[in-house]
Scaffold this active site. Sequence first.
Site, PDB file in Angstrom:
ATOM      1  N   ARG A 163       6.660  -3.872   2.415  1.00 30.64           N
ATOM      2  CA  ARG A 163       7.928  -3.448   4.003  1.00 30.64           C
ATOM      3  C   ARG A 163       7.128  -3.685   5.036  1.00 30.64           C
ATOM      4  O   ARG A 163       6.921  -4.958   5.919  1.00 30.64           O
ATOM      5  CB  ARG A 163       8.882  -2.468   4.102  1.00 30.64           C
ATOM      6  CG  ARG A 163      10.192  -2.355   5.455  1.00 30.64           C
ATOM      7  CD  ARG A 163       8.989  -1.714   6.429  1.00 30.64           C
ATOM      8  NE  ARG A 163       9.283  -0.806   6.780  1.00 30.64           N
ATOM      9  CZ  ARG A 163       8.173  -0.628   7.857  1.00 30.64           C
ATOM     10  NH1 ARG A 163       8.022  -1.399   8.284  1.00 30.64           N
ATOM     11  NH2 ARG A 163       8.039   0.849   8.332  1.00 30.64           N
ATOM     12  N   ASP A 164       6.398  -3.129   5.893  1.00 29.97           N
ATOM     13  CA  ASP A 164       5.287  -2.955   7.430  1.00 29.97           C
ATOM     14  C   ASP A 164       4.563  -3.496   6.985  1.00 29.97           C
ATOM     15  O   ASP A 164       4.322  -4.497   7.764  1.00 29.97           O
ATOM     16  CB  ASP A 164       4.935  -1.919   7.010  1.00 29.97           C
ATOM     17  CG  ASP A 164       4.379  -1.150   8.927  1.00 29.97           C
ATOM     18  OD1 ASP A 164       4.336  -2.183   9.315  1.00 29.97           O
ATOM     19  OD2 ASP A 164       4.414  -0.532   9.322  1.00 29.97           O
ATOM     20  N   HIS A 211       1.636   8.579   9.318  1.00 29.77           N
ATOM     21  CA  HIS A 211       2.201   6.762   9.391  1.00 29.77           C
ATOM     22  C   HIS A 211       1.392   6.158  10.226  1.00 29.77           C
ATOM     23  O   HIS A 211       1.268   5.644  11.467  1.00 29.77           O
ATOM     24  CB  HIS A 211       3.135   5.538   9.102  1.00 29.77           C
ATOM     25  CG  HIS A 211       3.727   4.538   9.196  1.00 29.77           C
ATOM     26  ND1 HIS A 211       4.301   4.134   8.587  1.00 29.77           N
ATOM     27  CD2 HIS A 211       3.484   3.444  10.562  1.00 29.77           C
ATOM     28  CE1 HIS A 211       4.849   3.039   8.718  1.00 29.77           C
ATOM     29  NE2 HIS A 211       3.682   2.793   9.979  1.00 29.77           N
ATOM     30  N   CYS A 268       3.741  -3.985  13.339  1.00 31.72           N
ATOM     31  CA  CYS A 268       5.069  -4.449  13.935  1.00 31.72           C
ATOM     32  C   CYS A 268       5.789  -5.892  14.640  1.00 31.72           C
ATOM     33  O   CYS A 268       4.939  -5.994  15.807  1.00 31.72           O
ATOM     34  CB  CYS A 268       5.749  -3.364  14.750  1.00 31.72           C
ATOM     35  SG  CYS A 268       7.368  -3.270  15.035  1.00 31.72           S
ATOM     36  N   ASN A 277      -2.018  -1.302   8.348  1.00 34.54           N
ATOM     37  CA  ASN A 277      -1.471   0.307   8.145  1.00 34.54           C
ATOM     38  C   ASN A 277      -3.184   0.816   7.342  1.00 34.54           C
ATOM     39  O   ASN A 277      -4.277  -0.571   7.333  1.00 34.54           O
ATOM     40  CB  ASN A 277      -0.622   0.138   7.446  1.00 34.54           C
ATOM     41  CG  ASN A 277       0.805  -0.226   7.969  1.00 34.54           C
ATOM     42  OD1 ASN A 277       1.147  -0.780   8.226  1.00 34.54           O
ATOM     43  ND2 ASN A 277       1.268   1.165   7.473  1.00 34.54           N
TER      44      ASN A 277
END
Length: 312
Positions: A26-27, A220, A253, A262
């Site tokens: 996802r990210d 996160h 993002c 990340n």
Amino acid sequence: MRLPLPQVEPDPTLPASVEIYEVGPRDGLQNESAVVPADVKSEFVSRLAVAGLATIETTSFVDPRWVPQLADAEELLALLGDEGLGARRPVLVPNERGLDRALAAGVGAVAVFGSATETFARKNLNRSVDESLAMFRPVVERARAEGLWVRGYVSMCFGDPWEGPVPVVQVVDVCRRLMDLGCDQLSLGDTIGVGTTGHVHTLLEALATAGIGPDRVGVHFHDTYGQALSNTMAALRDGVTVVDASTGGLGGCPYAKSATGNLATEDLVWALEGAGVRTGVDLDALVSTSLWMAGHLGRPSPSSVVRALGGG
Ligand code: HMG
Ligand code: MG
């Protein structure tokens, strides 16, 4: 000499085990401009599961015009079948339309995603903070009524590229309001990777004072300033045991200026396993997966451990 695994010397200041909440599909992928085919995404999730990652955030049911990379959420979940369902396969859902789609796909866990700052709430959700919380209320209520597990992300907890420093009380307020909606767990997002260890400690302490203990919180960290691993270790020493990470260090993002990858799952696994903390992850299998995905994306992984072990 190349060591395939770290030498284990237990660190008594860390928890015995950590749940890695894998956000790579996802990210990790949402920021990629070249669309990754759904069958590659599906194989990515399967490989991550085989490598021992129990919790994997698979995709987002957002407006596909906002995140075209994840427009294939339904197709991906259909390809994954049972492997994409259950309480350990959350998906991002911003609103009731997203929840309807997620429920139709059969998911067992969802994550709403708020912001500690007004500017990012508007850029990411086209809403003020108050409006976005109002948008989440029926999502959380209905998801819980359906028996789903619900996570609440809070972005910009440690700084905002438009607003600068973000007061801790402002972060705690949004966290409290998300918990009051009925979220099972919070994830504290350092969306642009600017936080440092004292800041992590101060925020966790303020949350505990507001009645949100470290057992309800995941962390996160994006690694823009190289602080993600040290901030994670600081959080673990304050009692947190859920850590978000992205295989290969992918991520970012599209609506946050200067957000980069990340915390790399491999770097986290190396640090934790070396310190005697159980993660359940097979590092070799994970590094192979990163190298395989880097091949699909056409560039090497930014993870130090992937580079050291994989030569990639
Ligand atoms: P909006 O434009 O205000 O939406 O966007 P709206 O409610 O006005 O609806 C407009 C149209 O979009 C309608 O269609 C809706 O049906 C459709 P029309 O009638 O015009 O044909 N629509 C949808 N379609 C499919 N699925 C949906 C959906 N919702 C509306 N769920 C909205 C508001 C929230 C939808 C939009 O801003 C959005 O999708 N934002 C998502 C942005 C995003 O995904 N960002 C990345 C994830 S957050 C992140 O990465 C941070 C995190 O990692 C933590 C950290 O690092 O800090 C989690
Ligand atoms: Mg993120």
